[in-house]
Design a protein around this motif. Structure first.
Motif, PDB file in Angstrom:
ATOM      1  N   ALA A 108      62.134  47.048  32.369  1.00  0.00           N
ATOM      2  CA  ALA A 108      63.254  46.305  32.965  1.00  0.00           C
ATOM      3  C   ALA A 108      63.422  46.712  34.426  1.00  0.00           C
ATOM      4  N   ALA A 109      63.260  47.985  34.714  1.00  0.00           N
ATOM      5  CA  ALA A 109      63.331  48.449  36.103  1.00  0.00           C
ATOM      6  C   ALA A 109      62.173  47.858  36.913  1.00  0.00           C
ATOM      7  N   ALA A 110      61.032  47.690  36.283  1.00  0.00           N
ATOM      8  CA  ALA A 110      59.860  47.126  36.970  1.00  0.00           C
ATOM      9  C   ALA A 110      60.138  45.717  37.466  1.00  0.00           C
ATOM     10  N   THR A 111      60.884  44.937  36.684  1.00  0.00           N
ATOM     11  CA  THR A 111      61.177  43.566  37.112  1.00  0.00           C
ATOM     12  C   THR A 111      62.060  43.554  38.365  1.00  0.00           C
ATOM     13  N   GLN A 112      62.699  44.685  38.640  1.00  0.00           N
ATOM     14  CA  GLN A 112      63.528  44.811  39.844  1.00  0.00           C
ATOM     15  C   GLN A 112      62.849  45.704  40.889  1.00  0.00           C
ATOM     16  N   GLY A 113      61.546  45.914  40.723  1.00  0.00           N
ATOM     17  CA  GLY A 113      60.773  46.659  41.709  1.00  0.00           C
ATOM     18  C   GLY A 113      60.957  48.158  41.700  1.00  0.00           C
ATOM     19  N   ASN A 142      64.329  63.595  32.745  1.00  0.00           N
ATOM     20  CA  ASN A 142      65.533  63.688  31.906  1.00  0.00           C
ATOM     21  C   ASN A 142      65.201  63.344  30.449  1.00  0.00           C
ATOM     22  N   GLN A 143      64.096  63.864  29.958  1.00  0.00           N
ATOM     23  CA  GLN A 143      63.608  63.504  28.626  1.00  0.00           C
ATOM     24  C   GLN A 143      64.606  63.711  27.495  1.00  0.00           C
ATOM     25  N   ARG A 144      65.479  64.635  27.640  1.00  0.00           N
ATOM     26  CA  ARG A 144      66.437  64.918  26.561  1.00  0.00           C
ATOM     27  C   ARG A 144      67.643  63.999  26.605  1.00  0.00           C
ATOM     28  N   ARG A 145      67.685  63.131  27.617  1.00  0.00           N
ATOM     29  CA  ARG A 145      68.815  62.211  27.765  1.00  0.00           C
ATOM     30  C   ARG A 145      68.279  60.793  27.899  1.00  0.00           C
ATOM     31  N   LEU A 146      67.960  60.188  26.751  1.00  0.00           N
ATOM     32  CA  LEU A 146      67.371  58.845  26.740  1.00  0.00           C
ATOM     33  C   LEU A 146      68.165  57.860  25.884  1.00  0.00           C
ATOM     34  N   ARG A 147      69.434  58.134  25.659  1.00  0.00           N
ATOM     35  CA  ARG A 147      70.271  57.182  24.922  1.00  0.00           C
ATOM     36  C   ARG A 147      70.609  56.015  25.844  1.00  0.00           C
ATOM     37  N   ASP A 148      71.126  54.949  25.259  1.00  0.00           N
ATOM     38  CA  ASP A 148      71.428  53.747  26.043  1.00  0.00           C
ATOM     39  C   ASP A 148      72.333  54.045  27.245  1.00  0.00           C
ATOM     40  N   ARG A 149      73.361  54.858  27.041  1.00  0.00           N
ATOM     41  CA  ARG A 149      74.275  55.167  28.158  1.00  0.00           C
ATOM     42  C   ARG A 149      73.536  55.916  29.272  1.00  0.00           C
ATOM     43  N   ASP A 150      72.549  56.737  28.896  1.00  0.00           N
ATOM     44  CA  ASP A 150      71.757  57.460  29.892  1.00  0.00           C
ATOM     45  C   ASP A 150      70.887  56.490  30.681  1.00  0.00           C
ATOM     46  N   LEU A 151      70.254  55.563  29.962  1.00  0.00           N
ATOM     47  CA  LEU A 151      69.398  54.576  30.621  1.00  0.00           C
ATOM     48  C   LEU A 151      70.210  53.750  31.616  1.00  0.00           C
ATOM     49  N   ARG A 152      71.416  53.397  31.203  1.00  0.00           N
ATOM     50  CA  ARG A 152      72.302  52.618  32.090  1.00  0.00           C
ATOM     51  C   ARG A 152      72.663  53.431  33.329  1.00  0.00           C
ATOM     52  N   ALA A 153      72.911  54.723  33.148  1.00  0.00           N
ATOM     53  CA  ALA A 153      73.244  55.591  34.291  1.00  0.00           C
ATOM     54  C   ALA A 153      72.065  55.674  35.260  1.00  0.00           C
ATOM     55  N   TYR A 154      70.840  55.709  34.724  1.00  0.00           N
ATOM     56  CA  TYR A 154      69.663  55.753  35.595  1.00  0.00           C
ATOM     57  C   TYR A 154      69.522  54.437  36.364  1.00  0.00           C
ATOM     58  N   ALA A 155      69.811  53.332  35.682  1.00  0.00           N
ATOM     59  CA  ALA A 155      69.760  52.023  36.348  1.00  0.00           C
ATOM     60  C   ALA A 155      70.776  51.976  37.499  1.00  0.00           C
ATOM     61  N   GLU A 156      71.962  52.514  37.252  1.00  0.00           N
ATOM     62  CA  GLU A 156      72.986  52.573  38.309  1.00  0.00           C
ATOM     63  C   GLU A 156      72.516  53.451  39.455  1.00  0.00           C
ATOM     64  N   GLU A 157      71.957  54.606  39.117  1.00  0.00           N
ATOM     65  CA  GLU A 157      71.473  55.549  40.138  1.00  0.00           C
ATOM     66  C   GLU A 157      70.401  54.903  41.028  1.00  0.00           C
ATOM     67  N   LEU A 158      69.579  54.044  40.427  1.00  0.00           N
ATOM     68  CA  LEU A 158      68.502  53.385  41.178  1.00  0.00           C
ATOM     69  C   LEU A 158      68.966  52.131  41.910  1.00  0.00           C
ATOM     70  N   GLY A 159      70.246  51.771  41.727  1.00  0.00           N
ATOM     71  CA  GLY A 159      70.766  50.594  42.406  1.00  0.00           C
ATOM     72  C   GLY A 159      70.276  49.281  41.814  1.00  0.00           C
ATOM     73  N   LEU A 160      69.966  49.295  40.531  1.00  0.00           N
ATOM     74  CA  LEU A 160      69.510  48.073  39.869  1.00  0.00           C
ATOM     75  C   LEU A 160      70.686  47.145  39.593  1.00  0.00           C
ATOM     76  N   ASP A 161      70.385  45.898  39.340  1.00  0.00           N
ATOM     77  CA  ASP A 161      71.378  44.954  38.829  1.00  0.00           C
ATOM     78  C   ASP A 161      71.613  45.386  37.378  1.00  0.00           C
ATOM     79  N   VAL A 162      72.651  46.164  37.166  1.00  0.00           N
ATOM     80  CA  VAL A 162      72.880  46.808  35.864  1.00  0.00           C
ATOM     81  C   VAL A 162      73.194  45.784  34.780  1.00  0.00           C
ATOM     82  N   GLU A 163      73.900  44.721  35.119  1.00  0.00           N
ATOM     83  CA  GLU A 163      74.205  43.686  34.132  1.00  0.00           C
ATOM     84  C   GLU A 163      72.910  43.059  33.606  1.00  0.00           C
TER      85      GLU A 163
END
Length: 194
Positions: free
Chosen positions: A85-90, A102-123
């Motif tokens: 999904a991140a790939a589709t946003q470059g 962050n291998q020990r933190r891969l739950r959905d909320r963690d993935l969303r936090a990484y998307a936010e950190e990367l400045g992705l369109d989180v929605e």
């Protein structure tokens, strides 16, 4: 007496328009990794690959493919879909790195936090994960690995042939150097087997 040798080779060639690639297309050596974001061995290999890339520079093309082992790693498939999904946003490589760091933190909320950190369109990111938009891509990678002889992670291929030795830095560097020397001796990298 005759002996039959069987060598595991990459069955799906590396292509610029499909694969996640770092390094030049004309590099003498292509290193493909089939990896699982939740696998501790992949996590241990991650910094080693970074160091190998730094040492080889433009003489190495690195490719990552998904191989989530869901029977052992319950978050691996969703993490792979998050990377896609991140790939589709470059931002594939940035997400790839965050997931391994962050291998020990891969739950959905963690993935969303990484998307936010990367400045992705989180929605959009969230919706793609909910709809499993990238599940087919992850499955394609996985099946190409199965057909290529992957039986655990990480599994590496050097110029299309499975690397069955250690992925410790010096061992891997020596194998890459041999592959590069071999390719120079044959007039270049054989793209059909990458």
């Amino acid at each position: 007496m005759s002996a039959t040798g069987w060598e595991a080779v990459l069955t799906m060639p590396v292509t610029e328009d499909r694969d996640h690639i770092q390094g030049p297309a004309d590099a003498a050596v292509t290193l493909v990794e089939y990896g699982d974001y939740e696998c501790p061995y992949c996590g241990a290999a991650y910094p080693m690959i970074k160091r190998v890339q730094a040492r080889r520079g433009r003489r190495l093309r690195f490719v990552f493919r998904n191989f989530p082992i869901t029977t052992a790693h319950p978050h691996a498939e969703q993490a792979a879909e998050a990377a896609e999904a991140a790939a589709t946003q470059g931002k594939f490589w940035q997400m790839h790195d965050l997931l391994y760091e962050n291998q020990r933190r891969l739950r959905d909320r963690d993935l969303r936090a990484y998307a936010e950190e990367l400045g992705l369109d989180v929605e959009l990111f969230d919706q793609e994960l909910v709809d499993h938009v990238h599940a087919e891509r992850v499955h394609e990678d996985f099946m190409s690995g199965v057909r290529s002889g992957v039986n655990g992670t990480p599994t590496f291929y050097i110029n299309g042939a499975r690397h069955d030795d250690s992925y410790e830095i010096e061992t891997l560097l020596a194998a890459l150097e041999r592959a590069g020397a071999s390719e120079r001796g044959t007039g270049g990298y054989r793209r059909a087997t990458s």
